[in-house]
Scaffold this active site. Structure first.
Site, mmCIF file in Angstrom:
data_model
loop_
_atom_site.group_PDB
_atom_site.id
_atom_site.type_symbol
_atom_site.label_atom_id
_atom_site.label_comp_id
_atom_site.label_asym_id
_atom_site.label_seq_id
_atom_site.Cartn_x
_atom_site.Cartn_y
_atom_site.Cartn_z
ATOM 1 N N ASP A 7 0.445 -0.873 0.363
ATOM 2 C CA ASP A 7 -0.094 -0.263 -0.298
ATOM 3 C C ASP A 7 1.014 1.295 0.079
ATOM 4 O O ASP A 7 1.844 1.055 0.471
ATOM 5 C CB ASP A 7 -0.696 -0.289 1.443
ATOM 6 C CG ASP A 7 -1.910 1.437 1.222
ATOM 7 O OD1 ASP A 7 -2.490 1.588 0.462
ATOM 8 O OD2 ASP A 7 -1.681 1.875 2.184
ATOM 9 N N SER A 8 0.245 2.543 -0.537
ATOM 10 C CA SER A 8 0.568 3.381 -0.174
ATOM 11 C C SER A 8 1.612 3.738 1.377
ATOM 12 O O SER A 8 2.129 4.785 1.578
ATOM 13 C CB SER A 8 -0.255 5.055 -0.161
ATOM 14 O OG SER A 8 -1.255 4.726 0.011
ATOM 15 N N GLY A 35 -2.610 9.724 -3.117
ATOM 16 C CA GLY A 35 -4.026 9.663 -4.124
ATOM 17 C C GLY A 35 -4.255 11.041 -4.650
ATOM 18 O O GLY A 35 -5.162 11.665 -6.100
ATOM 19 N N CYS A 52 -4.994 -1.491 -1.832
ATOM 20 C CA CYS A 52 -4.150 0.511 -2.016
ATOM 21 C C CYS A 52 -5.235 0.393 -3.097
ATOM 22 O O CYS A 52 -5.586 -0.349 -4.346
ATOM 23 C CB CYS A 52 -2.862 0.729 -2.756
ATOM 24 S SG CYS A 52 -3.370 2.485 -2.392
ATOM 25 N N CYS A 81 -10.864 3.377 0.215
ATOM 26 C CA CYS A 81 -9.803 3.659 0.368
ATOM 27 C C CYS A 81 -9.248 2.441 1.044
ATOM 28 O O CYS A 81 -10.029 2.394 2.419
ATOM 29 C CB CYS A 81 -9.466 4.740 0.450
ATOM 30 S SG CYS A 81 -8.257 5.456 1.311
HETATM 31 N N1 DGL Z 1 -4.835 3.234 1.191
HETATM 32 C C1 DGL Z 1 -4.518 4.144 0.263
HETATM 33 C C2 DGL Z 1 -6.047 3.578 -0.859
HETATM 34 O O1 DGL Z 1 -6.364 3.251 -0.982
HETATM 35 C C3 DGL Z 1 -4.091 5.596 0.741
HETATM 36 C C4 DGL Z 1 -4.049 6.554 -0.517
HETATM 37 C C5 DGL Z 1 -3.660 7.200 -0.675
HETATM 38 O O2 DGL Z 1 -2.330 6.789 -0.519
HETATM 39 O O3 DGL Z 1 -3.761 8.476 -0.950
HETATM 40 O O4 DGL Z 1 -5.928 4.684 -1.867
#
Ligand code: DGL
Length: 275
Positions: free
Chosen positions: A10-11, A43, A73, A186
């Protein structure tokens, strides 16, 4: 039987909500998690940047001998899943398709709300999947750019006036349109579940995209006959791209358990394939 680990990325730390569900469903599985904590949030970034980051994240995970990758993510799943899947020799699962399917099944009226990052909403990926499954469905989408930074800073608890104000601001239009199902598009948003549920009311069903991705991963492993030996205890290893300081404390909030396992910082930019 296949005891190789599952890779999850994930981010940031939101993907740990998918890890929580994976560990609940399949406690015998080893998991290698990468959270790009040095570059979160994704995002608000351009499509090209998200694709570049997603490639590096997948390349890093592919340096382990894995059996499957879960892109936990919403932003990467909606923007770059096909690219990551095409370039990987492993099966790759995202969160958009399984969460869309769940929402299409759950909704009685077909009026479905979607909240996610700006990038996720911009792709239209949820609309495409949901209307393929239910052509009469109406999707009402709302980007919520302040949610990820607030969650990563621990501002998600009921009674917190900041998050309650932001939730009201973002979700009032969806409430006014009487959606009966709301996709938390998200993987950070399940931490806001209580605040969101209290605002939307008991008649609105919430779909947790990370948990749906975890369920899809479990189904995929079952169909590949690649589950780990169920008698063994699964172990998690965590990697991040920023300092590991404070990781255990914040990760324990996402995982809803103490985190005592190893966490290591890596240089994610070293995993660029030059594409
Ligand atoms: N968990 C990411 C998602 O599901 C976080 C978003 C992001 O990094 O902006 O989109």
């Amino acid at each position: 039987m296949d005891n190789r680990p599952i890779g999850v990325f994930d981010s940031g730390l939101g993907g740990l909500t998918a890890v929580r569900e994976l560990s609940r469903l399949l406690p015998g599985e080893d998991i290698i998690y990468f959270g790009d904590t040095g570059r979160v949030p994704y995002g608000g970034r351009s499509r090209q940047t998200i694709i570049k980051y997603a490639r590096q994240d997948a390349n890093f995970l592919s340096s382990f001998e894995l059996k499957i990758i879960l892109v936990a993510c919403g932003t990467v799943s909606s923007t770059a899943l096909d690219i990551v899947a095409a370039e990987s020799s492993l099966p790759v699962v995202g969160v958009v398709r399984p969460a869309s399917q769940r929402a299409a099944e759950l909704s009685r009226t077909g009026r479905i709300g979607l909240i996610g990052t700006q990038a996720t909403i911009r792709t239209g990926a949820y609309e495409r999947h949901i209307t393929t499954l239910r052509p009469e469905a109406e999707l009402i989408s709302q980007p919520c750019p302040l949610f990820v930074p607030l969650v990563e800073n621990g501002r998600f608890r009921p009674g917190d006036v900041v998050i309650e104000t932001v939730v009201r601001e973002y979700l009032q239009p969806l409430k006014d349109r009487t959606v009966d199902t709301l996709v938390l598009g998200c993987t950070h948003y399940p931490l806001l579940r209580e605040v969101i549920a209290a605002f939307m009311g008991p008649e609105v069903q919430l779909v947790d995209s990370g948990a749906e991705g975890a369920r899809r991963t479990a189904d995929r492993l079952r169909s590949m006959d690649a589950l780990a030996d169920p008698g063994r205890p699964g172990a998690c290893r965590y990697y991040v791209s920023d300092s590991t300081e404070g990781f255990a404390q914040l990760a324990s909030v996402f995982l809803q358990r103490d985190v005592n396992e190893q966490v290591q910082q890596i240089e994610i930019e070293n995993f660029d394939s030059g594409i």
